[in-house]
Every structure is written in structure tokens, then in C-alpha cells.
Design a protein around this motif. Structure first.
Motif, PDB file in Angstrom:
ATOM      1  N   ALA A  70       0.813  -1.219   0.000  1.00 55.19           N
ATOM      2  CA  ALA A  70       0.000   0.000   0.000  1.00 55.19           C
ATOM      3  C   ALA A  70       0.846   1.269   0.000  1.00 55.19           C
ATOM      4  N   TRP A  71       2.151   1.142   0.242  1.00 54.51           N
ATOM      5  CA  TRP A  71       3.009   2.323   0.312  1.00 54.51           C
ATOM      6  C   TRP A  71       3.411   2.765  -1.089  1.00 54.51           C
ATOM      7  N   ARG A  72       3.306   4.065  -1.352  1.00 55.32           N
ATOM      8  CA  ARG A  72       3.539   4.614  -2.686  1.00 55.32           C
ATOM      9  C   ARG A  72       4.595   5.713  -2.631  1.00 55.32           C
ATOM     10  N   PRO A  73       5.339   5.913  -3.724  1.00 55.06           N
ATOM     11  CA  PRO A  73       6.363   6.973  -3.748  1.00 55.06           C
ATOM     12  C   PRO A  73       5.723   8.356  -3.784  1.00 55.06           C
ATOM     13  N   THR A  74       6.480   9.350  -3.364  1.00 51.44           N
ATOM     14  CA  THR A  74       6.095  10.754  -3.474  1.00 51.44           C
ATOM     15  C   THR A  74       7.074  11.434  -4.429  1.00 51.44           C
ATOM     16  N   PRO A  75       6.840  12.708  -4.772  1.00 47.38           N
ATOM     17  CA  PRO A  75       7.794  13.400  -5.656  1.00 47.38           C
ATOM     18  C   PRO A  75       9.178  13.564  -5.052  1.00 47.38           C
ATOM     19  N   ASP A  76       9.326  13.362  -3.742  1.00 49.67           N
ATOM     20  CA  ASP A  76      10.637  13.531  -3.115  1.00 49.67           C
ATOM     21  C   ASP A  76      11.227  12.171  -2.754  1.00 49.67           C
ATOM     22  N   THR A  77      12.509  11.969  -3.077  1.00 53.94           N
ATOM     23  CA  THR A  77      13.190  10.709  -2.825  1.00 53.94           C
ATOM     24  C   THR A  77      13.161  10.354  -1.348  1.00 53.94           C
ATOM     25  N   ASP A  78      12.965   9.052  -1.067  1.00 53.19           N
ATOM     26  CA  ASP A  78      13.035   8.493   0.286  1.00 53.19           C
ATOM     27  C   ASP A  78      11.863   8.897   1.174  1.00 53.19           C
ATOM     28  N   VAL A  79      10.821   9.451   0.596  1.00 52.59           N
ATOM     29  CA  VAL A  79       9.586   9.725   1.340  1.00 52.59           C
ATOM     30  C   VAL A  79       8.461   8.952   0.655  1.00 52.59           C
ATOM     31  N   THR A  80       7.796   8.069   1.389  1.00 53.10           N
ATOM     32  CA  THR A  80       6.694   7.288   0.841  1.00 53.10           C
ATOM     33  C   THR A  80       5.436   7.567   1.650  1.00 53.10           C
ATOM     34  N   GLY A  82      -5.417  14.904  -6.998  1.00 53.66           N
ATOM     35  CA  GLY A  82      -4.169  14.374  -7.511  1.00 53.66           C
ATOM     36  C   GLY A  82      -3.037  14.595  -6.524  1.00 53.66           C
ATOM     37  N   GLU A  83      -1.926  15.163  -7.006  1.00 53.27           N
ATOM     38  CA  GLU A  83      -0.809  15.430  -6.094  1.00 53.27           C
ATOM     39  C   GLU A  83      -1.206  16.481  -5.066  1.00 53.27           C
ATOM     40  N   VAL A  84      -2.067  17.414  -5.450  1.00 56.99           N
ATOM     41  CA  VAL A  84      -2.685  18.338  -4.506  1.00 56.99           C
ATOM     42  C   VAL A  84      -4.060  17.777  -4.184  1.00 56.99           C
ATOM     43  N   ALA A  85      -4.323  17.480  -2.901  1.00 58.40           N
ATOM     44  CA  ALA A  85      -5.544  16.746  -2.582  1.00 58.40           C
ATOM     45  C   ALA A  85      -5.993  17.008  -1.157  1.00 58.40           C
ATOM     46  N   GLN A  86      -7.278  16.760  -0.939  1.00 58.68           N
ATOM     47  CA  GLN A  86      -7.786  16.609   0.418  1.00 58.68           C
ATOM     48  C   GLN A  86      -7.486  15.169   0.797  1.00 58.68           C
ATOM     49  N   ALA A  87      -6.686  14.974   1.830  1.00 57.30           N
ATOM     50  CA  ALA A  87      -6.152  13.633   2.035  1.00 57.30           C
ATOM     51  C   ALA A  87      -5.812  13.366   3.495  1.00 57.30           C
ATOM     52  N   THR A  88      -5.898  12.087   3.836  1.00 58.86           N
ATOM     53  CA  THR A  88      -5.354  11.555   5.083  1.00 58.86           C
ATOM     54  C   THR A  88      -4.416  10.420   4.686  1.00 58.86           C
ATOM     55  N   HIS A 126      10.646  18.796   0.079  1.00 56.61           N
ATOM     56  CA  HIS A 126      10.882  20.161  -0.397  1.00 56.61           C
ATOM     57  C   HIS A 126      10.073  21.184   0.417  1.00 56.61           C
ATOM     58  N   ALA A 127      10.560  22.398   0.507  1.00 52.38           N
ATOM     59  CA  ALA A 127       9.833  23.472   1.194  1.00 52.38           C
ATOM     60  C   ALA A 127       8.497  23.701   0.502  1.00 52.38           C
ATOM     61  N   HIS A 128       7.439  23.846   1.288  1.00 53.50           N
ATOM     62  CA  HIS A 128       6.114  23.997   0.701  1.00 53.50           C
ATOM     63  C   HIS A 128       5.189  24.756   1.643  1.00 53.50           C
ATOM     64  N   THR A 185       0.582  28.356   6.285  1.00 47.17           N
ATOM     65  CA  THR A 185       1.866  28.079   6.929  1.00 47.17           C
ATOM     66  C   THR A 185       2.800  27.347   5.964  1.00 47.17           C
ATOM     67  N   ARG A 186       4.106  27.480   6.226  1.00 48.37           N
ATOM     68  CA  ARG A 186       5.124  26.939   5.325  1.00 48.37           C
ATOM     69  C   ARG A 186       6.257  26.328   6.143  1.00 48.37           C
ATOM     70  N   HIS A 187       6.818  25.219   5.651  1.00 43.86           N
ATOM     71  CA  HIS A 187       7.986  24.640   6.318  1.00 43.86           C
ATOM     72  C   HIS A 187       8.751  23.739   5.360  1.00 43.86           C
ATOM     73  N   SER A 188       9.928  23.283   5.840  1.00 41.78           N
ATOM     74  CA  SER A 188      10.824  22.407   5.071  1.00 41.78           C
ATOM     75  C   SER A 188      11.120  21.174   5.922  1.00 41.78           C
ATOM     76  N   PRO A 189      10.303  20.141   5.842  1.00 45.85           N
ATOM     77  CA  PRO A 189      10.473  18.971   6.715  1.00 45.85           C
ATOM     78  C   PRO A 189      11.705  18.148   6.360  1.00 45.85           C
ATOM     79  N   HIS A 190      12.312  17.540   7.406  1.00 47.53           N
ATOM     80  CA  HIS A 190      13.417  16.626   7.201  1.00 47.53           C
ATOM     81  C   HIS A 190      13.557  15.755   8.448  1.00 47.53           C
ATOM     82  N   THR A 191      14.433  14.764   8.366  1.00 43.11           N
ATOM     83  CA  THR A 191      14.667  13.897   9.512  1.00 43.11           C
ATOM     84  C   THR A 191      16.056  13.282   9.418  1.00 43.11           C
ATOM     85  N   GLN A 192      16.700  13.098  10.542  1.00 40.45           N
ATOM     86  CA  GLN A 192      17.981  12.410  10.581  1.00 40.45           C
ATOM     87  C   GLN A 192      17.791  10.912  10.783  1.00 40.45           C
ATOM     88  N   GLU A 193      16.962  10.535  11.752  1.00 43.96           N
ATOM     89  CA  GLU A 193      16.817   9.119  12.096  1.00 43.96           C
ATOM     90  C   GLU A 193      15.661   8.432  11.371  1.00 43.96           C
TER      91      GLU A 193
END
Length: 229
Positions: free
Chosen positions: A19-29, A38-44, A56-58, A92-100
Motif C-alpha cells: 500500500a506504500w507509494r512513492p512521493t515526488p521527493d526521494t526516500d519519502v513514501t 491528484g498530487e494536490v488533494a484533500q487527504a489523510t 521540499h519546502a512547501h 503556513t510553510r515549512h521544510s520537513p526533514h529527519t535524521q533518524e
């Protein structure tokens, strides 16, 4: 794209690797649970960041609600461990990331018009490794408004739970199992009931931790136009 788009019907999604699908950004599913658009959606969705990944920042034109389920989620505002609950209102706007690496529950374009509440708060009662569970059923409210209630819930072993949901409801199993509607919901199973339905469920032999959101389904805004971000 439409996934569980009819809010007048119950919906159930179990955790499955396919059920896991890729997103436009590498290593985020992501694992879609509810989606209109579509890519812009009302979603959970459940969203998984691999260690060292970033998105990416959005700007969230329709608002974003996040629960950090596992790992450490970060952006330019700080580092946020499992058990952190966010409300990022429209604009609101942010640039998410993670180390672990981290696992998130993400809701997009589901803010009631005029809701400008922004917060990043620890969830009271959040279970940690080695922590003893309460002896009795317990609910920890995290956010309340005139249209919704967001809570963490613990049901001890074999506890039966019956409740009506006039405004509809959604539940995500965090740990343990829950039996309802002839199905067994394990960790990361998601269940939705429409407005006016009745929930009748029983916790499994090890009890169950649930993330719950109720009262909101009759107040969802219209899905975004495809040209919006």
C-alpha cells in the motif's frame, strides 16, 4: 484520484507493504487512507521518511495536521519526537526533514474555514517503551473545538467500547489490536465511520492504543482545485 472518498460509508484500511507509494521527493513514501484529488488533494495518509531524507519546502494552502507516530520529525522550527501533534493552518510553510527517520499521520485540506489554530504540542499520555499501561480505559484529549475532538485512547485487554459518533469519526491503531465490524485491526490499521454511526469495538488480549478524531466529518471543506498547492 479517489480513495475512500464517500464519507457516507464506513472505510477500513489495513497495513500492507504494497500500500506504500512513492512521493515526488526521494526516500519519502506514503500510504493513502482517504484522498480526493491528484498530487494536490484533500487527504489523510501515513507518511514515512527514510533516515536522512527531506521534503521540499512547501506552503499548506489548505492546512496540515500531523501526528508523529515514530522517530524524530524536524523542520526549521525544531526537532519533534514521537508523540508530537501539529496543527499548521492554511498559509503556513515549512521544510520537513529527519535524521533518524520518522512515521507520520498527515491530514491535508481538512481545516474548517476560519480555523487558524497553530500548535506543536506533546500528546499527554503518549506510550513509551517500558511504560506500564493504565489499569482502566482512559482518554487524553489533545485538541477540542466546536467541530472536532482529537484524543489518544487506551483500552485495556478485552475492554468493550460502544459509542455513537454523530459527527463521524476516525481511529488509527497505534499499538495492540481492536476487533470491530467483524475485522481485527492491528497496528497502523485505520477505520472511519460516517456521521450518525455507532462504534462497537473490543480491545485485543494486550489492550489497544488508539488515535481518535471525532465530530469533524460533517464540517470538511471542499477539496482543493487542482491548480492550488
Amino acid at each position: 484520484m479517489q480513495i475512500n472518498a464517500d464519507l457516507t460509508l464506513p472505510a477500513l484500511e489495513h497495513e500492507t507493504p504494497g500500500a506504500w507509494r512513492p512521493t515526488p521527493d526521494t526516500d519519502v513514501t506514503r500510504r493513502p487512507l482517504f484522498r480526493i484529488g491528484g498530487e494536490v488533494a484533500q487527504a489523510t495518509s501515513l507518511v514515512r521518511y527514510a533516515p536522512g531524507s527531506r521534503f521540499h519546502a512547501h506552503t499548506h494552502h489548505g492546512g496540515e495536521e500531523i501526528l508523529v507516530i515514530d522517530g524524530m520529525f524536524s523542520d526549521e522550527h525544531g526537532d519533534f519526537p514521537a508523540g508530537t501533534y501539529f496543527r499548521n493552518p492554511p498559509g503556513t510553510r515549512h521544510s520537513p526533514h529527519t535524521q533518524e527517520g520518522c512515521l507520520l499521520l498527515v491530514r491535508l485540506w481538512q481545516f474548517v474555514p476560519g480555523d487558524e489554530t497553530q500548535q506543536a504540542v506533546p500528546v499527554p499520555g503518549w506510550p513509551t517503551a517500558g511504560q506500564a499501561a493504565p489499569d482502566a480505559q482512559q482518554t487524553w484529549p489533545v485538541y477540542r473545538s466546536s467541530t472536532e475532538t482529537v484524543s489518544l485512547i487506551w483500552l485495556p485487554a478485552s475492554q468493550r467500547w460502544s459509542s455513537t459518533v454523530p459527527g463521524g469519526g476516525e481511529w488509527l491503531v497505534l499499538r495492540g489490536t481492536l476487533m470491530t465490524a467483524g475485522a481485527t485491526l492491528a497496528a497502523l490499521s485505520w477505520y472511519r465511520l460516517p456521521c450518525g454511526a455507532a462504534l462497537d469495538a473490543t480491545a485485543g488480549e494486550a489492550g489497544v492504543w488508539l488515535w481518535a478524531k471525532t465530530g469533524h466529518l460533517g464540517h470538511l471543506p471542499a477539496p482543493p482545485a487542482s491548480t492550488q498547492g
